[in-house]
Design an enzyme around this catalytic site. Structure first.
Site, PDB file in Angstrom:
ATOM      1  N   TYR A 209      15.055  -7.408  -4.994  1.00 30.29           N
ATOM      2  CA  TYR A 209      14.273  -8.049  -3.940  1.00 30.29           C
ATOM      3  C   TYR A 209      12.915  -8.496  -4.468  1.00 30.29           C
ATOM      4  CZ  TYR A 209      11.479  -8.496   0.339  1.00 30.29           C
ATOM      5  OH  TYR A 209      10.643  -8.950   1.339  1.00 30.29           O
TER       6      TYR A 209
ATOM      7  N   SER B 171       6.122 -11.956  -1.006  1.00 29.45           N
ATOM      8  CA  SER B 171       5.908 -10.562  -0.623  1.00 29.45           C
ATOM      9  C   SER B 171       4.852  -9.965  -1.537  1.00 29.45           C
ATOM     10  CB  SER B 171       7.213  -9.766  -0.763  1.00 29.45           C
ATOM     11  OG  SER B 171       6.991  -8.379  -0.617  1.00 29.45           O
TER      12      SER B 171
END
Length: 301
Positions: free
Chosen positions: A205, A192
């Site tokens: 995350y 990400s």
């Protein structure tokens, strides 16, 4: 502007897909893509493929919705047989993807389960190998994301669950798949933009995505000796069911992606799929240990 009807249609990338600006909305985790407004574009009407993955046998985790679903559809239209893994609660979304794979004339397998279950990965891989007659393209997309306004709001249970799905789940999946992967096979993982620019309300995350990026680069060095290429895709803000199911603050959804990306909008899952196709295809035969950032122009180290 409406979404393109052909993946090769030339247009201004800033307006190629609509700036979704979704209204605040929430769903119970893991959520259903079919209940999102607007529904993300998986490339159903635009991705046509050119046979770049003909004869491949692929497993895509998180293949029921979002980026994973777009990848599964793209792989099928490029000539691959595709198995998708997803949570049982996401069956209705998975059914839509299976329909798309079969409409492309390819074999589709739908294998529900939970990546936190240590027995799921071996069973999943065994079912894929039996159902597709082998496995040579592993694509890990499934992930867990929960926003919390403060560090003190992140419980041990949430932190552990995030890493269990995003990192340990990947680890177990690779271990299960490895005995079946032959030279020429590929593994593509999903990091990400937050591996580089961690959002303060998604610390667990972001940390897990940094771990995926690091793990994949080390794994690439180990497995290239077997003729197996490992690469990473690092998406920027992308409109998927992660957002309305607790991944971000619901009140931030009207501005989702518009202030982060230089393109001024979030991506649609259909825009991520070609990166995975490239990394699984033989066109990328000299690419290993690479992180391909698909983030609308956000600069990375």
């Amino acid at each position: 502007m409406t979404s393109p009807t052909d993946q090769y249609e030339a247009s201004d990338p800033r307006t190629r897909y609509p700036d979704v600006r979704p209204d605040p909305q929430t769903q119970a985790e893991p959520g259903l893509q079919s209940e999102m407004r607007p529904v993300p574009d998986l490339g159903e009407s635009s991705y046509r493929g050119t046979g770049r993955l003909a004869g491949r046998k692929a497993l895509v985790t998180g293949g029921d919705s979002g980026i994973g679903a777009a990848v599964a559809i793209a792989f099928a239209r490029e000539g691959a047989d595709v198995a998708i893994a997803y949570l049982p609660e996401e069956q209705s979304d998975a059914d839509h993807v299976v329909e798309q794979i079969r409409a492309a004339g390819r074999t589709a397998l739908a294998i529900p389960g939970d990546l936190r279950d240590r027995e799921y990965a071996p069973s999943l891989v065994d079912q894929v190998v039996a159902g597709l007659g082998g496995l040579d393209a592993l694509v890990s997309v499934a992930g867990k994301q929960r926003w919390q306004p403060d560090l003190l709001d992140i419980t041990d249970e949430q932190f552990e669950a995030t890493f269990d799905v995003n990192v340990f789940g990947l680890f177990r999946l690779v271990k299960a798949a490895l005995p079946h992967l032959q030279p020429g096979a590929t593994i593509t993982t999903t990091a990400s933009m937050e591996a580089y620019q961690p959002a303060p309300d998604r610390l667990d995350y972001a940390a897990s995505k940094g771990a995926i990026n690091n793990f994949s680069k080390g794994l690439s060095q180990l497995l290239i000796e077997r003729g197996i290429r490992v690469n990473v895709v690092a998406p920027g803000p992308t409109w998927t069911v992660l957002q309305p199911s607790g991944g971000v603050d619901p009140e931030s959804l009207p501005e989702f992606g518009s202030s982060e990306s230089p393109m001024g909008r979030a991506a649609q899952p259909a825009e991520l799929a070609p990166a995975y196709v490239f990394l699984a295809s033989h066109e990328s035969s000299y690419v290993a240990g690479e992180t391909l950032n698909v983030n609308g122009g956000m600069v990375t180290p």
